[in-house]
Design a protein around this motif. Structure first.
Motif, PDB file in Angstrom:
ATOM      1  N   PRO A   7      -6.806   2.369  -1.084  1.00 38.44           N
ATOM      2  CA  PRO A   7      -5.915   1.210  -0.967  1.00 38.44           C
ATOM      3  C   PRO A   7      -4.890   1.412   0.149  1.00 38.44           C
ATOM      4  O   PRO A   7      -4.827   2.478   0.734  1.00 38.44           O
ATOM      5  CB  PRO A   7      -5.247   1.171  -2.343  1.00 38.44           C
ATOM      6  CG  PRO A   7      -5.186   2.610  -2.737  1.00 38.44           C
ATOM      7  CD  PRO A   7      -6.454   3.230  -2.221  1.00 38.44           C
ATOM      8  N   GLN A   8      -4.095   0.378   0.417  1.00 30.95           N
ATOM      9  CA  GLN A   8      -3.031   0.518   1.420  1.00 30.95           C
ATOM     10  C   GLN A   8      -1.897   1.360   0.868  1.00 30.95           C
ATOM     11  O   GLN A   8      -1.234   2.084   1.614  1.00 30.95           O
ATOM     12  CB  GLN A   8      -2.509  -0.864   1.813  1.00 30.95           C
ATOM     13  CG  GLN A   8      -3.463  -1.664   2.671  1.00 30.95           C
ATOM     14  CD  GLN A   8      -2.854  -2.973   3.138  1.00 30.95           C
ATOM     15  OE1 GLN A   8      -2.107  -3.592   2.388  1.00 30.95           O
ATOM     16  NE2 GLN A   8      -3.173  -3.376   4.351  1.00 30.95           N
ATOM     17  N   ALA A   9      -1.667   1.229  -0.425  1.00 28.61           N
ATOM     18  CA  ALA A   9      -0.587   1.970  -1.060  1.00 28.61           C
ATOM     19  C   ALA A   9      -0.940   2.207  -2.516  1.00 28.61           C
ATOM     20  O   ALA A   9      -1.668   1.416  -3.135  1.00 28.61           O
ATOM     21  CB  ALA A   9       0.736   1.212  -0.955  1.00 28.61           C
ATOM     22  N   VAL A  10      -0.437   3.296  -3.070  1.00 29.46           N
ATOM     23  CA  VAL A  10      -0.662   3.604  -4.485  1.00 29.46           C
ATOM     24  C   VAL A  10       0.550   4.341  -5.021  1.00 29.46           C
ATOM     25  O   VAL A  10       1.154   5.163  -4.323  1.00 29.46           O
ATOM     26  CB  VAL A  10      -1.960   4.422  -4.654  1.00 29.46           C
ATOM     27  CG1 VAL A  10      -1.902   5.721  -3.878  1.00 29.46           C
ATOM     28  CG2 VAL A  10      -2.263   4.685  -6.111  1.00 29.46           C
ATOM     29  N   ALA A  18      -5.725  10.309  -8.158  1.00 31.30           N
ATOM     30  CA  ALA A  18      -5.857   9.202  -7.207  1.00 31.30           C
ATOM     31  C   ALA A  18      -7.053   9.440  -6.296  1.00 31.30           C
ATOM     32  O   ALA A  18      -7.451  10.585  -6.064  1.00 31.30           O
ATOM     33  CB  ALA A  18      -4.594   9.062  -6.359  1.00 31.30           C
ATOM     34  N   VAL A  19      -7.604   8.351  -5.799  1.00 34.78           N
ATOM     35  CA  VAL A  19      -8.698   8.406  -4.826  1.00 34.78           C
ATOM     36  C   VAL A  19      -8.345   7.518  -3.648  1.00 34.78           C
ATOM     37  O   VAL A  19      -7.938   6.367  -3.831  1.00 34.78           O
ATOM     38  CB  VAL A  19     -10.036   7.933  -5.434  1.00 34.78           C
ATOM     39  CG1 VAL A  19     -11.139   8.011  -4.373  1.00 34.78           C
ATOM     40  CG2 VAL A  19     -10.397   8.755  -6.647  1.00 34.78           C
ATOM     41  N   ILE A  20      -8.489   8.047  -2.460  1.00 31.33           N
ATOM     42  CA  ILE A  20      -8.256   7.290  -1.234  1.00 31.33           C
ATOM     43  C   ILE A  20      -9.563   7.234  -0.460  1.00 31.33           C
ATOM     44  O   ILE A  20     -10.233   8.261  -0.289  1.00 31.33           O
ATOM     45  CB  ILE A  20      -7.163   7.939  -0.370  1.00 31.33           C
ATOM     46  CG1 ILE A  20      -5.841   7.996  -1.151  1.00 31.33           C
ATOM     47  CG2 ILE A  20      -6.973   7.174   0.933  1.00 31.33           C
ATOM     48  CD1 ILE A  20      -4.754   8.803  -0.467  1.00 31.33           C
ATOM     49  N   GLY A  99      -7.206   6.129  10.986  1.00 33.53           N
ATOM     50  CA  GLY A  99      -7.080   4.920  10.200  1.00 33.53           C
ATOM     51  C   GLY A  99      -5.631   4.500  10.062  1.00 33.53           C
ATOM     52  O   GLY A  99      -4.727   5.207  10.516  1.00 33.53           O
ATOM     53  N   PRO A 100      -5.374   3.362   9.412  1.00 33.98           N
ATOM     54  CA  PRO A 100      -4.012   2.838   9.293  1.00 33.98           C
ATOM     55  C   PRO A 100      -3.160   3.564   8.255  1.00 33.98           C
ATOM     56  O   PRO A 100      -1.941   3.383   8.228  1.00 33.98           O
ATOM     57  CB  PRO A 100      -4.238   1.389   8.883  1.00 33.98           C
ATOM     58  CG  PRO A 100      -5.553   1.414   8.174  1.00 33.98           C
ATOM     59  CD  PRO A 100      -6.378   2.454   8.873  1.00 33.98           C
ATOM     60  N   GLY A 101      -3.773   4.364   7.418  1.00 26.49           N
ATOM     61  CA  GLY A 101      -3.021   5.150   6.448  1.00 26.49           C
ATOM     62  C   GLY A 101      -2.959   4.531   5.064  1.00 26.49           C
ATOM     63  O   GLY A 101      -3.078   3.313   4.892  1.00 26.49           O
ATOM     64  N   THR A 102      -2.801   5.406   4.064  1.00 24.49           N
ATOM     65  CA  THR A 102      -2.575   5.010   2.665  1.00 24.49           C
ATOM     66  C   THR A 102      -1.298   5.677   2.209  1.00 24.49           C
ATOM     67  O   THR A 102      -1.192   6.908   2.251  1.00 24.49           O
ATOM     68  CB  THR A 102      -3.740   5.447   1.771  1.00 24.49           C
ATOM     69  OG1 THR A 102      -4.920   4.740   2.145  1.00 24.49           O
ATOM     70  CG2 THR A 102      -3.419   5.178   0.306  1.00 24.49           C
ATOM     71  N   ARG A 103      -0.331   4.868   1.787  1.00 27.51           N
ATOM     72  CA  ARG A 103       0.950   5.418   1.341  1.00 27.51           C
ATOM     73  C   ARG A 103       0.858   5.779  -0.131  1.00 27.51           C
ATOM     74  O   ARG A 103       0.589   4.926  -0.981  1.00 27.51           O
ATOM     75  CB  ARG A 103       2.070   4.413   1.571  1.00 27.51           C
ATOM     76  CG  ARG A 103       3.446   4.929   1.178  1.00 27.51           C
ATOM     77  CD  ARG A 103       4.533   3.959   1.568  1.00 27.51           C
ATOM     78  NE  ARG A 103       4.609   3.794   3.015  1.00 27.51           N
ATOM     79  CZ  ARG A 103       5.471   2.992   3.615  1.00 27.51           C
ATOM     80  NH1 ARG A 103       6.316   2.281   2.904  1.00 27.51           N
ATOM     81  NH2 ARG A 103       5.474   2.885   4.921  1.00 27.51           N
TER      82      ARG A 103
END
Lengths: 108, 117
Positions: A7-10, A18-20, A99-103
């Motif tokens: 996701p974009q953020a979690v 968690a899984v990114i 990539g744009p990143g996951t916060r």
């Protein structure tokens, strides 16, 4: 050709998992994972090479599905120190793109 | 082992002024990268050097940005003249890669935070 991250953020509680995910439309040679804390430099976590291998780093592991051009980063029993933005970087042909990143925010 | 060194850490300039950033990579690292990271986005590659040769500068705005790595060690990135949209963190990274080696990690410096007024 920037990879897509989800996701974009979690937001997690300490101890949760968690899984990114990171996916690309291009055939990949490798996927890199980095973590960046606010105001700091990105820090290298691990590299996955094509071949579907899985790697681990403490309670953080990752997999690479070469057929789907996807990689997943698994954070197990998250700790407060895991908070930050996670970037995947994909290598295809002669190019490497982040990539744009996951916060990720881990709360006590 | 000393990490990637960058200076300055912060820089504030007015638009149309010029600015330069310096990077010293990890000793022995042949490949050096300059990235631009805009707030909330992933790092975007500006230029990649292998020793003192340019490998990739396809995303470098060459009308205003220039970079050099004359002796194959440290590097400078210059912006002249700066625009408001150049406000970002400029990250330098290095790796042991001596060619196309997608299995080599990149090691980053702390970056220079540039603000354009």
């Amino acid at each position: 050709q920037q990879p897509v991250q989800s996701p974009q953020a979690v937001i997690l509680r300490e101890g949760e998992d968690a899984v990114i995910n990171c996916s690309s439309s291009k055939a990949l040679y490798s996927v890199h994972w980095y973590r960046q804390k606010h105001g700091e430099a990105p820090v290298f976590l691990m590299i996955l090479l094509k071949g579907g291998e899985q790697k681990g780093h403490e309670k953080i592991s990752a997999s690479f599905n070469e057929k789907k051009q996807q990689s997943s980063l698994y954070l197990t029993a998250s700790q407060l120190s895991y908070s930050g933005t996670y970037f995947c970087g994909t290598a295809n042909g002669q190019n490497f793109v982040f990539g744009p990143g996951t916060r990720l925010s881990v709360l006590p | 082992e000393a990490g990637v060194a960058q200076s300055p850490r912060y820089k504030i300039i007015e638009k149309r002024q010029s600015v330069a950033f310096w990077c010293n990579p990890i000793s022995g690292h042949a490949t050096l990268y300059w990235y631009q990271q805009i707030l909330g986005q992933g790092p975007k590659l500006l230029i990649q050097f292998q020793n003192n040769g340019v490998v990739d500068d396809s995303q470098l705005p060459k009308d205003r940005f220039s970079a050099e790595r004359l002796k194959g060690v440290d590097s400078t990135l210059k912006i002249q003249p700066a625009k408001l949209e150049d406000s970002a963190v400029y990250l330098c990274a290095s790796s042991l890669a001596t060619g196309w080696q997608p299995d080599q990690p990149q090691h980053f410096g702390d970056g220079t935070r540039l603000s354009i007024l």
